[in-house]
Design a protein around this motif. Structure first.
Motif, PDB file in Angstrom:
ATOM      1  N   THR A 164       1.921  -9.669  -2.904  1.00  0.00           N
ATOM      2  CA  THR A 164       2.551 -10.452  -1.836  1.00  0.00           C
ATOM      3  C   THR A 164       3.441  -9.558  -0.978  1.00  0.00           C
ATOM      4  O   THR A 164       3.508  -9.711   0.252  1.00  0.00           O
ATOM      5  N   ALA A 165       4.132  -8.617  -1.631  1.00  0.00           N
ATOM      6  CA  ALA A 165       4.994  -7.700  -0.887  1.00  0.00           C
ATOM      7  C   ALA A 165       4.188  -6.892   0.125  1.00  0.00           C
ATOM      8  O   ALA A 165       4.581  -6.759   1.298  1.00  0.00           O
ATOM      9  N   VAL A 166       3.044  -6.357  -0.298  1.00  0.00           N
ATOM     10  CA  VAL A 166       2.210  -5.565   0.607  1.00  0.00           C
ATOM     11  C   VAL A 166       1.717  -6.421   1.762  1.00  0.00           C
ATOM     12  O   VAL A 166       1.677  -5.974   2.919  1.00  0.00           O
ATOM     13  N   PHE A 188       5.047   3.685  -0.364  1.00  0.00           N
ATOM     14  CA  PHE A 188       5.699   3.735  -1.674  1.00  0.00           C
ATOM     15  C   PHE A 188       5.084   2.710  -2.630  1.00  0.00           C
ATOM     16  O   PHE A 188       4.771   3.016  -3.785  1.00  0.00           O
ATOM     17  N   LEU A 189       4.899   1.475  -2.155  1.00  0.00           N
ATOM     18  CA  LEU A 189       4.339   0.436  -3.019  1.00  0.00           C
ATOM     19  C   LEU A 189       2.890   0.735  -3.399  1.00  0.00           C
ATOM     20  O   LEU A 189       2.483   0.516  -4.550  1.00  0.00           O
ATOM     21  N   LEU A 190       2.110   1.230  -2.466  1.00  0.00           N
ATOM     22  CA  LEU A 190       0.713   1.522  -2.771  1.00  0.00           C
ATOM     23  C   LEU A 190       0.591   2.688  -3.744  1.00  0.00           C
ATOM     24  O   LEU A 190      -0.311   2.709  -4.595  1.00  0.00           O
ATOM     25  N   ASN A 191       1.488   3.661  -3.646  1.00  0.00           N
ATOM     26  CA  ASN A 191       1.517   4.719  -4.660  1.00  0.00           C
ATOM     27  C   ASN A 191       1.857   4.145  -6.031  1.00  0.00           C
ATOM     28  O   ASN A 191       1.245   4.504  -7.038  1.00  0.00           O
ATOM     29  N   ALA A 197      -5.027   6.635  -1.767  1.00  0.00           N
ATOM     30  CA  ALA A 197      -5.718   6.871  -0.495  1.00  0.00           C
ATOM     31  C   ALA A 197      -5.121   6.023   0.622  1.00  0.00           C
ATOM     32  O   ALA A 197      -4.905   6.511   1.738  1.00  0.00           O
ATOM     33  N   ASP A 198      -4.830   4.749   0.334  1.00  0.00           N
ATOM     34  CA  ASP A 198      -4.200   3.901   1.343  1.00  0.00           C
ATOM     35  C   ASP A 198      -2.764   4.345   1.612  1.00  0.00           C
ATOM     36  O   ASP A 198      -2.294   4.319   2.757  1.00  0.00           O
ATOM     37  N   ALA A 199      -2.067   4.756   0.550  1.00  0.00           N
ATOM     38  CA  ALA A 199      -0.695   5.243   0.719  1.00  0.00           C
ATOM     39  C   ALA A 199      -0.670   6.462   1.637  1.00  0.00           C
ATOM     40  O   ALA A 199       0.226   6.609   2.472  1.00  0.00           O
ATOM     41  N   ALA A 200      -1.655   7.338   1.495  1.00  0.00           N
ATOM     42  CA  ALA A 200      -1.704   8.548   2.318  1.00  0.00           C
ATOM     43  C   ALA A 200      -1.812   8.198   3.793  1.00  0.00           C
ATOM     44  O   ALA A 200      -1.177   8.835   4.652  1.00  0.00           O
TER      45      ALA A 200
END
Length: 366
Positions: A164-166, A188-191, A197-200
């Protein structure tokens, strides 16, 4: 952090910005009002304007003084209470900020910026349900308010509802696609969710928008580490610390790497800094204590072992280490396990012979 109760920031060029120059604008404008206020000291509009400029210039105490002075002249103006609430929030005085916000509402101040400020203040106080209630109220008044969506994302992240945060952070980004702080939080959250890959992608875009962000350098380095490229990750961690020494997670990751390669001096340097920012980092204190012990810095190691005992009551390993280390730091004469040295008795030349004993003979009277 997005500035609650303010409009979305304007687009920024991909250049290194001189923060001192930015702050000088509102600061100079605030000082230019001094003469007008001296000529008309009871003009609350001038005082409110100077307080607003001082907040923008990073001078919350001066802004609070102007707000209080204006309220001393007119205590019925809700906008002055709102200004006071903003100044208290900038100073980190959360209860006072909430009280001033209530006064603003009681005196007729309306608009989405008030529940936005209250929601963000509750978020800072870790009162997540109250934060979400006020942020929802903000969005009912202004459905496209990116700051409210951003703070809702942070509230859900704090309650471990990462999906939900994302979603809320992505909604905020859709409305304000050039805000680096939103990109940092998404990366940060995706890491943390192990989707490097999405975080990058988010971190790379953020670095283009804010070339001075240490947090975004850390985010980009973390996705590299998660994808099995530690050497490149460590370069970004060091760059993050060069830009911003408060990025304690970069110190933490470099400290973990130094522990694996048995570099106690580097472990001490990185973990000591990281623990000053966050004393609950997993393994950090244990690695710091052992690195200090390896460097024979025994009093400092003992301090860390005692903290480990306090943090882990009943743990036999840390209890023993603290006992052993406490003993090791004492001189021999004061150690708990020390015993008096055995001394050889003085040599003698031999025992003197016993004197002869007279044998008693029965007397004639018996």
């Amino acid at each position: 952090m997005l500035a609650g109760c303010q409009a979305a920031p304007a687009e920024r060029a991909d250049t290194l910005i001189d923060l001192a120059t930015i702050q000088s604008g509102p600061r100079v404008q605030a000082d230019e009002l001094n003469g007008a206020i001296q000529r008309d000291p009871r003009n609350t509009a001038l005082l409110a304007r100077r307080a607003t400029l001082r907040l923008a210039a990073g001078q919350p105490r001066a802004a609070l003084a102007d707000a209080a002075r204006a309220l001393g002249i007119d205590d019925t103006d809700g906008s002055l209470y709102f200004l006071q609430a903003r100044a208290y929030r900038a100073l980190g005085q959360l209860n006072e900020a909430l009280a001033a916000a209530r006064q603003a509402a009681d005196h007729g101040f309306r608009g989405p910026e008030l529940p936005l400020l209250v929601g963000e203040t509750h978020l800072a106080a870790r009162n997540y349900s109250a934060a979400l209630d006020n942020l929802d109220r903000t969005l009912r008044l202004d459905p496209d308010q990116p700051a409210a969506l951003f703070y809702k994302g942070l509230a859900y992240a704090a309650t471990a509802d990462t999906s939900t945060a994302v979603q809320y952070l992505q909604d905020a980004l859709a409305r304000d696609p050039r805000e680096p702080e939103i990109l940092h939080q998404l990366a940060f959250l995706l890491n943390a969710w192990r989707i490097p890959a999405d975080a990058a992608r988010y971190a790379a875009l953020g670095m283009k928008l804010d070339t001075a962000s240490g947090q975004l350098r850390y985010d980009y380095g973390r996705q590299l580490e998660l994808q099995g490229r530690p050497d490149s990750a460590f370069w970004y961690y060091r760059r993050a610390l060069f830009l911003d020494t408060t990025v304690y997670r970069a110190d933490y990751r470099l400290g973990l790497a130094a522990a694996k390669t048995r570099q106690p001096a580097a472990v001490v340097a990185h973990m000591a800094r990281a623990l000053r920012r966050n004393p609950r980092l997993p393994q950090a204190r244990a690695l710091l204590a052992e690195a200090l012990e390896a460097q024979n810095r025994l009093p400092e190691a003992l301090t860390q072992y005692r903290l480990l005992v306090a943090e882990n009551p009943g743990n036999p390993h840390w209890t023993f280490k603290a006992w052993k280390m406490g003993d090791a730091t004492l001189p021999d004469s004061l150690r708990r396990h020390s015993r008096p040295l055995l001394r050889r008795p003085p040599r003698t030349t031999g025992l003197e012979p016993l004197a002869p004993v007279n044998v008693l003979k029965p007397s004639s009277a018996q």
